[in-house]
Design a protein around this motif. Structure first.
Motif, PDB file in Angstrom:
ATOM      1  N   ASP A  64     -18.737  85.923 -47.133  1.00  0.00           N
ATOM      2  CA  ASP A  64     -18.114  85.515 -48.403  1.00  0.00           C
ATOM      3  C   ASP A  64     -17.594  86.732 -49.163  1.00  0.00           C
ATOM      4  OD1 ASP A  64     -18.813  82.906 -47.902  1.00  0.00           O
ATOM      5  OD2 ASP A  64     -20.532  82.891 -49.264  1.00  0.00           O
ATOM      6  N   GLY A  65     -18.373  87.777 -49.167  1.00  0.00           N
ATOM      7  CA  GLY A  65     -17.973  88.994 -49.872  1.00  0.00           C
ATOM      8  C   GLY A  65     -16.659  89.529 -49.336  1.00  0.00           C
ATOM      9  N   LYS A  66     -16.552  89.472 -48.023  1.00  0.00           N
ATOM     10  CA  LYS A  66     -15.344  89.977 -47.374  1.00  0.00           C
ATOM     11  C   LYS A  66     -14.144  89.081 -47.668  1.00  0.00           C
ATOM     12  CE  LYS A  66     -13.946  91.476 -42.883  1.00  0.00           C
ATOM     13  NZ  LYS A  66     -14.251  91.508 -41.461  1.00  0.00           N
ATOM     14  N   LYS A  67     -14.377  87.782 -47.573  1.00  0.00           N
ATOM     15  CA  LYS A  67     -13.307  86.826 -47.832  1.00  0.00           C
ATOM     16  C   LYS A  67     -12.850  86.926 -49.293  1.00  0.00           C
ATOM     17  CE  LYS A  67     -12.400  81.872 -47.654  1.00  0.00           C
ATOM     18  NZ  LYS A  67     -13.010  80.536 -47.587  1.00  0.00           N
ATOM     19  N   ALA A  68     -13.822  87.068 -50.194  1.00  0.00           N
ATOM     20  CA  ALA A  68     -13.484  87.178 -51.615  1.00  0.00           C
ATOM     21  C   ALA A  68     -12.688  88.453 -51.880  1.00  0.00           C
ATOM     22  CB  ALA A  68     -14.756  87.150 -52.456  1.00  0.00           C
ATOM     23  N   ALA A  69     -13.057  89.534 -51.204  1.00  0.00           N
ATOM     24  CA  ALA A  69     -12.334  90.796 -51.412  1.00  0.00           C
ATOM     25  C   ALA A  69     -10.850  90.604 -51.095  1.00  0.00           C
ATOM     26  CB  ALA A  69     -12.942  91.893 -50.551  1.00  0.00           C
ATOM     27  N   GLY A  71     -26.446  92.407 -54.089  1.00  0.00           N
ATOM     28  CA  GLY A  71     -27.015  91.931 -52.829  1.00  0.00           C
ATOM     29  C   GLY A  71     -25.955  91.957 -51.740  1.00  0.00           C
ATOM     30  N   PRO A  72     -26.241  91.310 -50.607  1.00  0.00           N
ATOM     31  CA  PRO A  72     -25.330  91.381 -49.458  1.00  0.00           C
ATOM     32  C   PRO A  72     -23.878  90.963 -49.771  1.00  0.00           C
ATOM     33  CG  PRO A  72     -27.321  90.178 -48.892  1.00  0.00           C
ATOM     34  CD  PRO A  72     -27.461  90.555 -50.321  1.00  0.00           C
ATOM     35  N   ALA A  73     -23.688  89.891 -50.525  1.00  0.00           N
ATOM     36  CA  ALA A  73     -22.325  89.442 -50.823  1.00  0.00           C
ATOM     37  C   ALA A  73     -21.609  90.447 -51.718  1.00  0.00           C
ATOM     38  CB  ALA A  73     -22.352  88.067 -51.501  1.00  0.00           C
ATOM     39  N   GLY A  74     -22.283  90.870 -52.774  1.00  0.00           N
ATOM     40  CA  GLY A  74     -21.689  91.794 -53.722  1.00  0.00           C
ATOM     41  C   GLY A  74     -21.398  93.150 -53.110  1.00  0.00           C
ATOM     42  N   LEU A  75     -22.340  93.648 -52.331  1.00  0.00           N
ATOM     43  CA  LEU A  75     -22.151  94.958 -51.695  1.00  0.00           C
ATOM     44  C   LEU A  75     -20.941  94.922 -50.775  1.00  0.00           C
ATOM     45  CD1 LEU A  75     -25.853  95.766 -50.715  1.00  0.00           C
ATOM     46  CD2 LEU A  75     -24.518  96.872 -52.518  1.00  0.00           C
ATOM     47  N   THR A  76     -20.850  93.869 -49.967  1.00  0.00           N
ATOM     48  CA  THR A  76     -19.743  93.768 -49.025  1.00  0.00           C
ATOM     49  C   THR A  76     -18.416  93.673 -49.760  1.00  0.00           C
ATOM     50  OG1 THR A  76     -21.188  92.654 -47.484  1.00  0.00           O
ATOM     51  CG2 THR A  76     -18.836  92.444 -47.068  1.00  0.00           C
ATOM     52  N   GLN A  84     -12.196  91.192 -69.961  1.00  0.00           N
ATOM     53  CA  GLN A  84     -11.328  91.990 -70.835  1.00  0.00           C
ATOM     54  C   GLN A  84     -11.090  93.375 -70.239  1.00  0.00           C
ATOM     55  OE1 GLN A  84     -13.371  91.779 -74.593  1.00  0.00           O
ATOM     56  NE2 GLN A  84     -13.013  89.578 -74.727  1.00  0.00           N
ATOM     57  N   GLU A  85     -12.051  93.836 -69.441  1.00  0.00           N
ATOM     58  CA  GLU A  85     -11.938  95.194 -68.909  1.00  0.00           C
ATOM     59  C   GLU A  85     -11.508  95.228 -67.439  1.00  0.00           C
ATOM     60  OE1 GLU A  85     -15.435  97.617 -69.692  1.00  0.00           O
ATOM     61  OE2 GLU A  85     -14.558  99.187 -68.428  1.00  0.00           O
ATOM     62  N   TYR A  86     -11.806  94.172 -66.719  1.00  0.00           N
ATOM     63  CA  TYR A  86     -11.536  94.173 -65.281  1.00  0.00           C
ATOM     64  C   TYR A  86     -10.473  93.137 -64.923  1.00  0.00           C
ATOM     65  CZ  TYR A  86     -15.743  96.998 -65.103  1.00  0.00           C
ATOM     66  OH  TYR A  86     -16.667  97.999 -65.300  1.00  0.00           O
ATOM     67  N   ASP A  87      -9.729  93.433 -63.840  1.00  0.00           N
ATOM     68  CA  ASP A  87      -8.672  92.509 -63.406  1.00  0.00           C
ATOM     69  C   ASP A  87      -9.237  91.236 -62.792  1.00  0.00           C
ATOM     70  OD1 ASP A  87      -6.137  94.175 -63.738  1.00  0.00           O
ATOM     71  OD2 ASP A  87      -7.464  95.543 -62.668  1.00  0.00           O
ATOM     72  N   ALA A  88     -10.425  91.365 -62.224  1.00  0.00           N
ATOM     73  CA  ALA A  88     -11.071  90.200 -61.602  1.00  0.00           C
ATOM     74  C   ALA A  88     -12.565  90.474 -61.514  1.00  0.00           C
ATOM     75  CB  ALA A  88     -10.513  89.965 -60.204  1.00  0.00           C
ATOM     76  N   ALA A  89     -13.327  89.406 -61.260  1.00  0.00           N
ATOM     77  CA  ALA A  89     -14.776  89.581 -61.106  1.00  0.00           C
ATOM     78  C   ALA A  89     -15.260  88.768 -59.908  1.00  0.00           C
ATOM     79  CB  ALA A  89     -15.505  89.133 -62.372  1.00  0.00           C
ATOM     80  N   PHE A  90     -16.328  89.240 -59.297  1.00  0.00           N
ATOM     81  CA  PHE A  90     -16.944  88.521 -58.181  1.00  0.00           C
ATOM     82  C   PHE A  90     -18.403  88.269 -58.538  1.00  0.00           C
ATOM     83  CE2 PHE A  90     -19.141  88.706 -53.927  1.00  0.00           C
ATOM     84  CZ  PHE A  90     -18.676  87.481 -53.477  1.00  0.00           C
ATOM     85  N   ILE A  91     -18.798  87.005 -58.513  1.00  0.00           N
ATOM     86  CA  ILE A  91     -20.164  86.631 -58.863  1.00  0.00           C
ATOM     87  C   ILE A  91     -20.989  86.473 -57.584  1.00  0.00           C
ATOM     88  CG2 ILE A  91     -21.630  84.965 -60.094  1.00  0.00           C
ATOM     89  CD1 ILE A  91     -19.518  86.298 -61.899  1.00  0.00           C
ATOM     90  N   ALA A 123     -16.596  83.853 -56.483  1.00  0.00           N
ATOM     91  CA  ALA A 123     -18.045  83.830 -56.251  1.00  0.00           C
ATOM     92  C   ALA A 123     -18.339  83.646 -54.770  1.00  0.00           C
ATOM     93  CB  ALA A 123     -18.694  82.711 -57.057  1.00  0.00           C
ATOM     94  N   GLY A 124     -19.501  84.115 -54.358  1.00  0.00           N
ATOM     95  CA  GLY A 124     -19.886  83.973 -52.953  1.00  0.00           C
ATOM     96  C   GLY A 124     -21.370  84.182 -52.757  1.00  0.00           C
ATOM     97  N   GLY A 125     -21.791  84.024 -51.521  1.00  0.00           N
ATOM     98  CA  GLY A 125     -23.209  84.174 -51.192  1.00  0.00           C
ATOM     99  C   GLY A 125     -23.997  82.961 -51.660  1.00  0.00           C
ATOM    100  N   ASP A 126     -25.278  83.175 -51.906  1.00  0.00           N
ATOM    101  CA  ASP A 126     -26.146  82.060 -52.266  1.00  0.00           C
ATOM    102  C   ASP A 126     -25.779  81.426 -53.605  1.00  0.00           C
ATOM    103  OD1 ASP A 126     -27.417  82.341 -49.910  1.00  0.00           O
ATOM    104  OD2 ASP A 126     -29.348  82.972 -50.712  1.00  0.00           O
ATOM    105  N   ALA A 127     -25.024  82.131 -54.451  1.00  0.00           N
ATOM    106  CA  ALA A 127     -24.592  81.536 -55.724  1.00  0.00           C
ATOM    107  C   ALA A 127     -23.706  80.320 -55.482  1.00  0.00           C
ATOM    108  CB  ALA A 127     -23.849  82.561 -56.571  1.00  0.00           C
ATOM    109  N   ILE A 128     -23.041  80.263 -54.306  1.00  0.00           N
ATOM    110  CA  ILE A 128     -22.240  79.077 -53.974  1.00  0.00           C
ATOM    111  C   ILE A 128     -22.849  78.275 -52.823  1.00  0.00           C
ATOM    112  CG2 ILE A 128     -20.099  80.148 -54.784  1.00  0.00           C
ATOM    113  CD1 ILE A 128     -19.269  80.385 -51.768  1.00  0.00           C
ATOM    114  N   ARG A 129     -23.772  78.893 -52.101  1.00  0.00           N
ATOM    115  CA  ARG A 129     -24.317  78.233 -50.909  1.00  0.00           C
ATOM    116  C   ARG A 129     -25.701  77.642 -51.118  1.00  0.00           C
ATOM    117  NH1 ARG A 129     -21.901  79.538 -46.106  1.00  0.00           N
ATOM    118  NH2 ARG A 129     -20.168  80.988 -46.293  1.00  0.00           N
ATOM    119  N   GLY A 130     -26.350  78.047 -52.210  1.00  0.00           N
ATOM    120  CA  GLY A 130     -27.721  77.617 -52.420  1.00  0.00           C
ATOM    121  C   GLY A 130     -28.660  78.538 -51.696  1.00  0.00           C
TER     122      GLY A 130
END
Lengths: 478, 280
Positions: A459-464, A164-169, A239-246, A442-449
């Motif tokens: 959030d996506g940008k800040k997380a990046a 979605g918008p957060a993940g894509l960004t 195990q495969e990735y250095d980091a993850a974004f939810i 994590a970002g977007g509605d997963a943290i904002r409701g």
């Protein structure tokens, strides 16, 4: 030199006539052409970027005066003007065709615009949209993309959960920095709420798809039909990735806990909109997914989702009423969407709280019983007028009901992964958007409701940025 | 894309299909299901799993030719073709542990698939497993190799008209087994009406009963709420909280009614499809 004259009024953007648009899902707003876009851009008084209130008001801080300047500087060479403007926008936001259409500009960039003090604020949203559309139609975005493709050699790998918008960004920003990014998406198409939630008449799917094409061009891999928490766990990803974004959004609909909720033709807005938008039920039976809608539809709620559901139901041939428990001034939808809904013939009923769905002998809904509410002088913490029940009831006929009263975070991932959560189910994150699991942001509605597309993108940008710092410092200390 | 690796008729109405979906096969646990889309214009349909093979990355499914999508799938998709989407595994796995004497019952396609898949896991967990598979008649019954017979400790096949195996329904056989005092838990799938009766029967004897609650779904992840059911007085989503539930807590009348929500539309789609094929 003479001071340029302030032009107080906006250059308008044409809209498709009401009688035409309520019969189809084609886009309502027709957007600017180059000449009118330049004219509108020329109204900007060019506040310096370090001061410009519009930039501060934008959750992703697009250099708005900068892109407007680029647009009008080359007024004799439209292609060049748009290319320069798009370059400025892409530095901060890679999805302008989306944000130019769905952002609540009147509350963000346009709200503090200095021109707004003397007349209409600059029509920033429509100008952003114009740049994106013109660039796409002329293939300019294709050309420009090359400038943003980064070397991905060994910088690191990041998993993004939810397209979605957060993940894509987040994915696009990390790709621009040179990370190897994989997005895991539960549905069969990327886009998240942009795909399943927002109707074609606001955000045409082919335009969204062109924006999504950038993912592949910037080297982002998208794995669809992957349900993180089920198909693969967060632990396995680490195990495969250095980091993850939810960025799994607020996927679960709130339903009204009142009698009759299980009756037929009572939909959550999510179900209704997913059937119509993602699965194209409005083209049934050419498309296989049906939607059963009667002649009298009641939509409960007053946010953008409610407007989208109401206007979609209207286009499926129904008479539509929006029922809201508060008053007109407290509706949360964008002004433009409320106006469009009204123009198209959606009726509004205020100060009504549903208390019961009444069914017929076949188990289909036939009416909704409401309690009448009364507004009070006091306001709540969100600035909305408080309401109280009057004890009086009213029953409105309806053969279809759509519930658009909000969402809560989807539990699948959270339950499977052991994240620390807030009482409302949102993920707990620190100031860098890192969750209770190190390396997982994590970002977007997963943290904002529940919030807007652009806040999720912010959030996506800040997380990046935070993910970049995290991976670098881990590698430096390794 | 998800390549079809096997396809075989089970009876005059149901068929078996095997598809490459390594992402599902590696993670699948008994009780979980998948969501399929056969092509880009297709609908999302939940499907039970007959087996999931981690080594080959393939999943097997039993599918009934019932509506437009499944007719289309049978008519137009062969080994070597690909499905547009296979998402999963979805749903909550059942608790595989030692219960004692475990009975599996079913009288329709999804239950038959689970009779094999979940029973196999229960047997591996040390349970004594009994399978009762009911079909309408001989023409609507499956070949031996697709029954749970090879994996079950005890196996009964019944047809309602007696044309193959024992005459009667799984409810009749189950009642006999219960009266012989050898049933610790029952797992069931298949027709909703029968599951309701099953719930009534085992409740009377106080036997725990877990069943697959089939409901209309869209996404399968808890996002749309289409599959909501009334369970122990609360709203639960069959996709996320199920699909297997304690049969004694399910409001069956509501479940059965909600299952027929789109019958009219299903018929329109089927007619449209058959007309396009020149069948009608």
């Amino acid at each position: 030199m003479a001071r340029p004259k302030l032009i107080k009024e906006r250059v308008p953007t044409p809209e498709r006539p009401v009688e035409e648009r309520i019969k189809s899902f084609v886009e309502v707003n027709l957007g600017y052409d180059f000449a009118s876009a330049v004219k509108e851009a020329e109204r900007c008084i060019q506040c310096p970027p370090e001061y410009a209130p519009c930039i501060k008001g934008c959750p992703v801080h697009i250099n708005i005066p900068g892109f407007l300047k680029a647009l009008r500087e080359n007024a004799d060479n439209p292609d060049e003007a748009v290319k320069n403007a798009l370059r400025v926008i892409w530095n901060d936001n890679t999805l302008p065709a989306v944000t130019g259409r769905v952002c609540p500009q009147e509350e963000q960039c346009e709200a503090p615009c200095v021109m707004g003090k003397v007349g209409d604020p600059i029509n920033i949203g429509k100008l952003e949209r114009f740049v994106a559309d013109y660039a796409r139609e002329k293939g300019i975005d294709e050309e420009l993309l090359g400038e943003f493709i980064a070397e991905t050699d060994g910088k690191g790998k990041v998993a993004v959960v939810g397209a979605g918008p957060a993940g894509l960004t987040c994915a696009l920003e990390l790709a621009k920095m040179g990370y190897k990014v994989t997005i895991f998406e539960a549905l069969h198409e990327a886009g998240g709420v942009l795909m399943y939630g927002i109707p074609e008449f606001r955000l045409p799917k082919d335009i969204l798809k062109t924006e999504l094409d950038k993912l592949e061009k910037l080297g982002v891999e998208v794995k669809t039909n992957y349900i993180v928490g089920k198909t693969v766990t967060v632990e396995e990803l680490l195990q495969e990735y250095d980091a993850a974004f939810i960025s799994t959004g607020a996927g679960t609909p709130k339903l009204l806990n009142i009698p009759g909720i299980l009756l037929d033709r009572i939909y959550s807005a999510n179900e209704f909109l997913t059937r119509v938008n993602l699965m194209k039920a409005y083209k049934f039976p050419e498309y296989d997914t049906p939607i059963a809608v009667g002649k009298k539809v009641i939509v409960i709620g007053a946010g953008n989702t409610a407007m989208d559901a109401a206007r979609s139901a209207l286009r499926l041939g129904a008479e539509v009423t929006i029922a809201y428990r508060r008053g007109r001034e407290d509706m949360t939808a964008r002004i433009e969407e409320i106006a469009h809904a009204e123009e198209e013939g959606v009726k509004f009923e205020f100060f009504l709280t549903p208390v019961e769905f009444i069914g017929d002998e076949n188990g289909k809904v036939k009416a909704v019983k409401f309690m009448k509410m009364r507004p009070l002088e006091e306001r709540d913490s969100r600035g909305k007028r408080k309401i109280e029940p009057t004890g009086e009831y009213v029953t409105l006929e309806a053969d279809t009901v759509i519930i658009a009263i909000g969402l809560e975070p989807n539990k699948i991932l959270v339950e499977a992964s052991g994240f620390e959560t807030n009482p409302d189910g949102t993920l707990v994150v620190d100031e860098n958007l890192m969750t209770s699991i190190p390396g997982v942001f994590a970002g977007g509605d997963a943290i904002r409701g529940e919030a807007t597309v652009i806040l999720a993108m912010g959030d996506g940008k800040k997380a990046a940025k935070a993910i970049d710092e995290y991976i670098r410092s881990r590698r430096a200390n390794a | 894309m998800y390549r079809i690796t096997a396809k075989e008729e089970l009876d005059v109405r149901d068929f078996f299909m095997e598809v490459e979906a390594p992402h599902v096969a590696r993670a699948w646990k008994p009780g979980q299901f998948v969501v399929l889309m056969i092509h880009e214009k297709g609908e999302r349909i939940p499907m039970s799993i007959y087996y999931a093979d981690r080594e080959t990355g393939r999943i097997g499914m039993f599918i009934r030719r019932h509506g437009k999508t499944t007719f289309d799938l049978w008519d137009n998709f062969d080994v070597g073709d690909s499905l547009y989407a296979v998402a999963g595994p979805l749903g909550t796995p059942i608790e595989v542990k030692h219960y004692g004497n475990v009975v599996f019952v079913s009288d329709a396609v999804c239950g038959q698939a689970e009779n094999y898949a979940t029973l196999k896991a229960m047997k591996e967990a040390g349970n004594y497993t009994i399978s009762i598979q009911t079909f309408e008649d001989k023409a609507h019954s499956y070949p031996e190799k697709f029954l749970a017979k090879p994996v079950a400790d005890e196996h009964y096949l019944t047809t309602e008209d007696g044309s193959r195996g024992i005459k009667g329904h799984y409810l009749d056989v189950l009642k006999e087994l219960i009266e012989k005092d050898k049933v610790d838990i029952v797992f069931g799938g298949g027709k909703l009406g029968s599951l309701k009766k099953l719930a009534e029967l085992t409740k009377e004897y106080g036997i725990p009963t877990i069943v697959t609650v089939r409901q209309i779904m869209v996404d399968g992840t808890g996002m749309c709420g289409s599959c909501r059911i009334l369970y122990d007085g609360e709203i639960k989503f069959a996709c996320r909280d199920g699909p297997m539930f304690d049969a004694h807590k399910v409001d069956w009348d509501d479940v059965i009614r909600r299952d027929s929500r789109f019958v009219r539309e299903q018929e329109i789609a089927k007619k449209h499809y058959l007309e396009s094929k020149g069948v009608v």
